[in-house]
Scaffold this motif. Structure first.
Motif, PDB file in Angstrom:
ATOM      1  N   ASP A 112      19.737  48.480  14.709  1.00 44.28           N
ATOM      2  CA  ASP A 112      19.195  48.284  13.369  1.00 44.28           C
ATOM      3  C   ASP A 112      20.126  48.858  12.329  1.00 44.28           C
ATOM      4  OD1 ASP A 112      16.546  47.006  13.434  1.00 44.28           O
ATOM      5  OD2 ASP A 112      16.168  48.611  14.862  1.00 44.28           O
ATOM      6  N   ASP A 113      20.895  49.839  12.742  1.00 47.55           N
ATOM      7  CA  ASP A 113      21.772  50.467  11.771  1.00 47.55           C
ATOM      8  C   ASP A 113      22.999  50.988  12.505  1.00 47.55           C
ATOM      9  OD1 ASP A 113      22.706  51.381   9.387  1.00 47.55           O
ATOM     10  OD2 ASP A 113      20.939  52.573   8.898  1.00 47.55           O
ATOM     11  N   LEU A 114      24.031  51.335  11.731  1.00 46.67           N
ATOM     12  CA  LEU A 114      25.255  51.851  12.339  1.00 46.67           C
ATOM     13  C   LEU A 114      25.045  53.308  12.765  1.00 46.67           C
ATOM     14  CD1 LEU A 114      27.923  50.638   9.766  1.00 46.67           C
ATOM     15  CD2 LEU A 114      26.873  49.395  11.637  1.00 46.67           C
ATOM     16  N   LEU A 115      25.744  53.699  13.809  1.00 50.79           N
ATOM     17  CA  LEU A 115      25.734  55.098  14.201  1.00 50.79           C
ATOM     18  C   LEU A 115      26.880  55.814  13.494  1.00 50.79           C
ATOM     19  CD1 LEU A 115      25.098  55.246  18.025  1.00 50.79           C
ATOM     20  CD2 LEU A 115      23.518  54.966  16.152  1.00 50.79           C
ATOM     21  N   TYR A 116      26.647  57.070  13.191  1.00 55.80           N
ATOM     22  CA  TYR A 116      27.723  57.923  12.697  1.00 55.80           C
ATOM     23  C   TYR A 116      28.304  58.536  13.957  1.00 55.80           C
ATOM     24  CZ  TYR A 116      29.726  61.880  10.040  1.00 55.80           C
ATOM     25  OH  TYR A 116      30.555  62.823   9.502  1.00 55.80           O
ATOM     26  N   ARG A 131      25.937  44.147  13.500  1.00 55.95           N
ATOM     27  CA  ARG A 131      24.969  45.033  14.164  1.00 55.95           C
ATOM     28  C   ARG A 131      23.825  44.259  14.807  1.00 55.95           C
ATOM     29  NH1 ARG A 131      20.867  46.216   9.787  1.00 55.95           N
ATOM     30  NH2 ARG A 131      21.655  44.642   8.387  1.00 55.95           N
ATOM     31  N   MET A 143      31.404  48.732  15.626  1.00 59.79           N
ATOM     32  CA  MET A 143      30.309  47.942  15.086  1.00 59.79           C
ATOM     33  C   MET A 143      30.383  47.957  13.556  1.00 59.79           C
ATOM     34  SD  MET A 143      26.328  48.560  15.737  1.00 59.79           S
ATOM     35  CE  MET A 143      26.715  49.404  17.267  1.00 59.79           C
ATOM     36  N   THR A 144      30.045  46.866  12.952  1.00 58.20           N
ATOM     37  CA  THR A 144      30.043  46.795  11.489  1.00 58.20           C
ATOM     38  C   THR A 144      28.673  46.271  11.041  1.00 58.20           C
ATOM     39  OG1 THR A 144      30.838  44.535  11.495  1.00 58.20           O
ATOM     40  CG2 THR A 144      32.504  46.262  11.415  1.00 58.20           C
ATOM     41  N   PRO A 145      28.377  46.378   9.746  1.00 60.59           N
ATOM     42  CA  PRO A 145      27.065  45.900   9.287  1.00 60.59           C
ATOM     43  C   PRO A 145      26.823  44.439   9.652  1.00 60.59           C
ATOM     44  CG  PRO A 145      28.209  47.050   7.532  1.00 60.59           C
ATOM     45  CD  PRO A 145      29.150  46.999   8.683  1.00 60.59           C
TER      46      PRO A 145
END
Lengths: 428, 527
Positions: B12-16, B6, B1-3
């Motif tokens: 809503d935001d990327l996972l680490y 998403r 996934m990229t910004p």
């Protein structure tokens, strides 16, 4: 902050507060542990300090009331409550917001998503943006979004009045926008002028890079250049870097930061030749007679700076060589490192490919936990500093270190270590 | 996934990734090793199903997955057309891509090269052999998945069906972009030798005559590659990261399963994989567990877009053998609920057991019923209060119907819990986030209502939902931190009396807006 408010407050997601506080405390501890002669001051403490003075408090409260009109809140009541509050309480309200405590006299406020009489300003954690120090003077930000405007107001008061932040001696102001909280501005250039500290990069005392971005407008840069010319400021050359206006690249320091005299962290698609979306560059020179001269530059940013500085520079790729990781890690502030001194940098741990690139460029990569950690045991809770390692880092200015900061929550707020800091005085 | 992708993946935001994986492992460790629950892993079951399936079945799955992927414009374009997505969410359809039922949807999308047109199936067979030519009509992802299948490398096939296939775009320090040329020999490279590359990247462009330029690809007739290069496209096959919320893809209703049909395009592949597992896994072979599924998905041309039959498992809550609650919102359409109700009514007539169905219309913005209602014992449930307050500004509309003999006569009510009491279910709602609206909103967001009851009165929840945990503590739930269990200071089990709430770490897991309840699909319960 609530989920419904997060977009207005410029967040993509909400933070788990306890963990975010913990991560921030670790970051603060780290700065004082490894920065040679570094003193860390909190804006909140400075604010509390200046609010002790009756005159300043009154003037600040008036400005805040002028800046905000929350629907359904009686401005007179809010003003009175703020003036009556203790300095500590007032400082907390000004930053954390003043909850409405469920007492509604207005239907509008009952139905509104905003459970605050005075909204919080969570983005103040990104100290870099509301007010930036350039040379011995200030660039007072004029924030692009209403959610951040109070930040600039507070920081302006702090810099102007707090002795620790240079106040008292009244530092020169290179840019201060005619704004809703100051002078009335009817000039079309002035009304469009927005500027935030994240777009300012001091490369050399006379050389400044400024991003034309989602947050900083060309009008502001024009006024800034004239400010330097008028006050005979130290900056003689400004490179305006024209960036796409999008959230992911909101400031210049999200795609380009200086790590040492030679090393730069770059987001390749925007910075490198052939990147596909290269930024445009315009050189503005400020002449001794107070005039300015404009000239488009048909070169890459790195080539410009190499020529200007007269030495070869080493761009290090945020996210390594893969486009997918470049995009991912730029988003989580891989290109936004904070240099405590040349070659001693702090970044977010999660940007793993960026750290591999830094390692390849000769940086020793050290996790934050090796230097400071939170000790729990036997009823004892405190930060423990690995003095030997901290000492080694402090006393070897020639070595290159990249410290990995844990930031599961901090990284959610779309700002990196550079955004969270504002160096007041630098000697290197 | 990229910004930029998403939104398509509804994150809503990327996972680490590493911490997310660790948090997930801790949860499964608790379930397996501390509570003695048998945990089946979806990816492992997919591998086993792929191995057990016939070649035709595999081919059909691959053809359908590829067809589904082509049925939508590239992710980056989809994201660029957010307003279209919004229209689509509002039930107004997705006109650009569905006007032409026969032609390829790309034909209608501006800015794509005509050479990218892919196969046009003329009939809807389950197994159609894909053309494996270069250039016109070549579908790299289908070719690549087929290659794994032919090489009998089922783990690799399962991995790519879930993780997708990345189109590796390289930006080496000399400033020249290069790109994967879209050719592969499975088994030759196997897994990536470079530990820092994702294992799905198994080969590099031919280097013999220097790095091929975009023009080289165009001259070689590989128009697709040029298109991807110009677009900067990141995936040949998009991943399905939301599969981690497996409870949304199907739900257990008594001893059968209800297969979902995901509303967001980024999740469309998920039920196909589950359906494949149920059809081919040795455990289920020869049976059909589905109480209802969208029959249209047997057709190759089944699409994610326009059908109104959306139904997601998160919108189903079973309260008793004969009492079910389904929510209608942007993820579950009223049409789908009607079909399910018809099926259940037919079953009820057959077995003579009547079924009570509650249909709740959720306010906009709430994606699933299980994000606002978490039933944790025979008496307690955690709720997002504003939704269940009768006649509040944001409350649900409650419809009750009995499915069985006689006509279906729905009745409407404003008080969900009051109506349940009349049906003999006395649930005491516990407000998530406590009394303060700010905390309620924040903790609902952190999946405070989406907690997993492993047994009545024994729940697992994210530690970031602090106020909700305080509410539970006030109601005699013993609060346990996951580290206490991991270090052995506290022992937990399912059998001893007493109520407890286990706090797990979820800084990354919670970003997809699913809680422990969504991460786990209970197949069989004995308590």
């Amino acid at each position: 902050m609530t989920p419904a408010l997060r977009h207005d407050l410029l967040f993509d997601d909400i933070l788990y507060l306890e963990l975010a506080k913990h991560e921030h405390a670790a970051f603060r501890k780290l700065l004082s542990a490894i920065g040679p002669g570094t003193e860390v001051v909190d804006a909140a403490d400075l604010l509390r300090g200046i609010l002790e003075e009756e005159e300043i408090r009154r003037s600040l409260v008036d400005s805040v009331c002028r800046l905000y009109a929350v629907p359904g809140v009686e401005p007179g009541d809010l003003r009175r409550e703020m003036l009556d509050a203790e300095p500590g309480q007032l400082a907390a309200w000004l930053i954390e917001g003043k909850p409405d405590q469920g007492r509604h006299t207005w239907l509008t406020s009952y139905l509104s998503d905003m459970p605050f009489q005075l909204p919080p300003i969570p983005n103040l954690m990104f100290m870099r943006d509301p007010c930036a120090v350039v040379g011995n003077g200030l660039v007072v930000g004029h924030m692009a979004f209403p959610a951040r405007q109070r930040e600039a107001l507070l920081m302006r008061y702090i810099y102007m009045h707090h002795p620790l932040a240079g106040g008292g001696s009244r530092p020169p102001v290179w840019f201060d926008k005619p704004s809703p909280y100051g002078i009335e501005g009817g000039d079309p250039i002035a009304t469009e002028a927005t500027i935030e500290g994240g777009d300012l990069l001091v490369i050399r005392s006379d050389l400044l890079l400024v991003g034309v971005s989602e947050r900083t407008s060309s009008q502001a840069i024009d006024l800034l250049a004239r400010g330097f010319a008028r006050l005979r400021g130290p900056v003689k050359t400004i490179y305006a870097v024209i960036m796409p206006r999008q959230r992911s690249t909101m400031h210049l320091d999200t795609i380009f930061t200086m790590l040492s005299h030679e090393d730069f962290l770059v987001y390749p698609p925007l910075i490198m030749p052939g990147g596909g979306e290269q930024v445009g560059i315009v050189r503005i020179s400020i002449n001794n007679d107070g005039t300015t001269h404009l000239e488009p530059v048909r070169k890459s940013l790195v080539a410009c700076l190499e020529e200007e500085l007269g030495r070869p520079l080493n761009p290090i790729f945020c996210g390594g060589t893969s486009r997918l990781y470049q995009e991912r890690e730029q988003w989580t502030d891989g290109a936004n490192a904070f240099a405590l001194r040349p070659g001693l940098i702090l970044g977010y741990e999660r940007n793993e490919q960026t750290y591999l690139a830094l390692q390849a460029a000769g940086y020793s990569v050290i996790p934050e936990g090796d230097i400071v950690r939170w000790h729990i045991g036997g009823g004892d809770r405190r930060w423990v500093v690995n003095e030997a390692l901290a000492e080694e880092i402090r006393t070897h200015p020639e070595r290159k270190y990249a410290i990995k900061i844990s930031a599961l929550e901090l990284s959610r707020a779309r700002g990196g270590p550079r955004c969270m800091t504002m160096p007041l005085v630098r000697d290197a | 996934m990229t910004p930029s992708t998403r939104d398509y993946f509804v994150f809503d935001d990327l996972l680490y990734d590493d911490p997310a994986r660790a948090e997930h492992d801790w949860l499964t460790d608790i379930l397996q090793n501390h509570l003695g629950v048998k945990v089946h892993f979806l990816e492992q079951m997919l591998v086993e199903a792929l191995a057990a399936a016939s070649g035709d079945e595999r081919k059909a799955l691959i053809a359908q997955v590829s067809r589904l992927e082509q049925g939508m414009p590239p992710v980056e374009q989809r994201v660029g057309q957010l307003e279209v997505l919004v229209r689509w969410f509002e039930g107004q359809g997705w006109p650009q891509y569905t006007l032409d039922p026969v032609g390829h949807p790309h034909a209608a999308a501006p800015g794509t090269l005509p050479g990218s047109l892919a196969t046009h199936p003329t009939k809807p067979p389950r197994a159609e052999s894909p053309p494996l030519r270069n250039g016109e009509g070549f579908d790299y992802s289908q070719y690549r998945l087929e290659s794994w299948s032919n090489a009998r490398d089922y783990p690799a096939l399962a991995e790519e069906l879930i993780q997708g296939i990345e189109a590796w775009v390289d930006n080496p320090p000399d400033g020249r972009w290069t790109m994967d040329d879209g050719r592969l020999s499975p088994g030759a490279a196997g897994t990536a030798s470079d530990p820092h590359r994702p294992s799905s990247i198994v080969h590099r462009p031919p280097q013999a005559s220097g790095t091929p330029s975009a023009l080289d690809y165009a001259q070689a007739g590989d128009v697709d590659t040029l298109r991807r290069f110009v677009e900067g496209r990141l995936f040949y096959l998009t991943p399905v990261p939301n599969l981690m919320f497996v409870d949304d893809v199907a739900s257990v209703v008594n001893d059968r399963l209800l297969l979902s049909r995901m509303a967001v395009p980024g999740r469309a592949r998920e039920p196909l994989l589950l359906d494949f597992i149920q059809r081919n896994h040795p455990r289920f072979k020869g049976t059909s567990c589905w109480t209802w599924r969208d029959e249209g998905m047997d057709e190759l041309r089944w699409q994610a877009g326009p059908s109104p039959l959306h139904l997601e498992g998160g919108n189903l809550v079973q309260l008793r053998e004969d009492l079910l609650v389904l929510a209608v919102n942007q993820r579950t359409s009223i049409e789908a609920v009607q079909r399910v109700a018809d099926t259940w009514r037919a079953d009820a007539l057959k077995t003579g057991k009547k079924l009570i169905l509650y249909v709740l219309r959720l306010p906009t913005g709430l994606i699933h019923l299980d994000t606002v209602l978490g039933v944790i014992s025979h008496e307690d449930c955690v709720v997002y209060s504003p939704v269940f307050e009768p006649y509040g500004p944001a409350s649900v509309d409650v419809v009750r119907a009995e499915l069985g003999e006689g006509p279906v006569t729905p009745t409407r009510s404003a008080d969900f819990f009051g109506s349940l009491r009349d049906d003999g279910i006395d649930l005491k709602p516990i407000p998530c986030g406590g009394e303060e609206p700010v905390d309620q909103q924040r903790e609902q967001w952190f999946s405070a209502c989406n907690l997993l009851a492993v047994a009545p009165g024994k729940v697992i929840t994210y530690r970031s939902t602090e106020r909700t945990i305080e509410e539970l503590a006030r109601r005699d739930y013993k609060i346990i931190d996951i580290t206490e269990v991991q270090t052995g200071t506290v022992k937990i089990d399912l059998d001893s009396p007493g109520k407890w709430a286990l706090k797990i770490k979820g800084s990354e897991l919670s970003r997809g807006h699913g809680g422990p309840h969504s991460l786990v699909m209970p197949l069989a319960r004995d308590r």
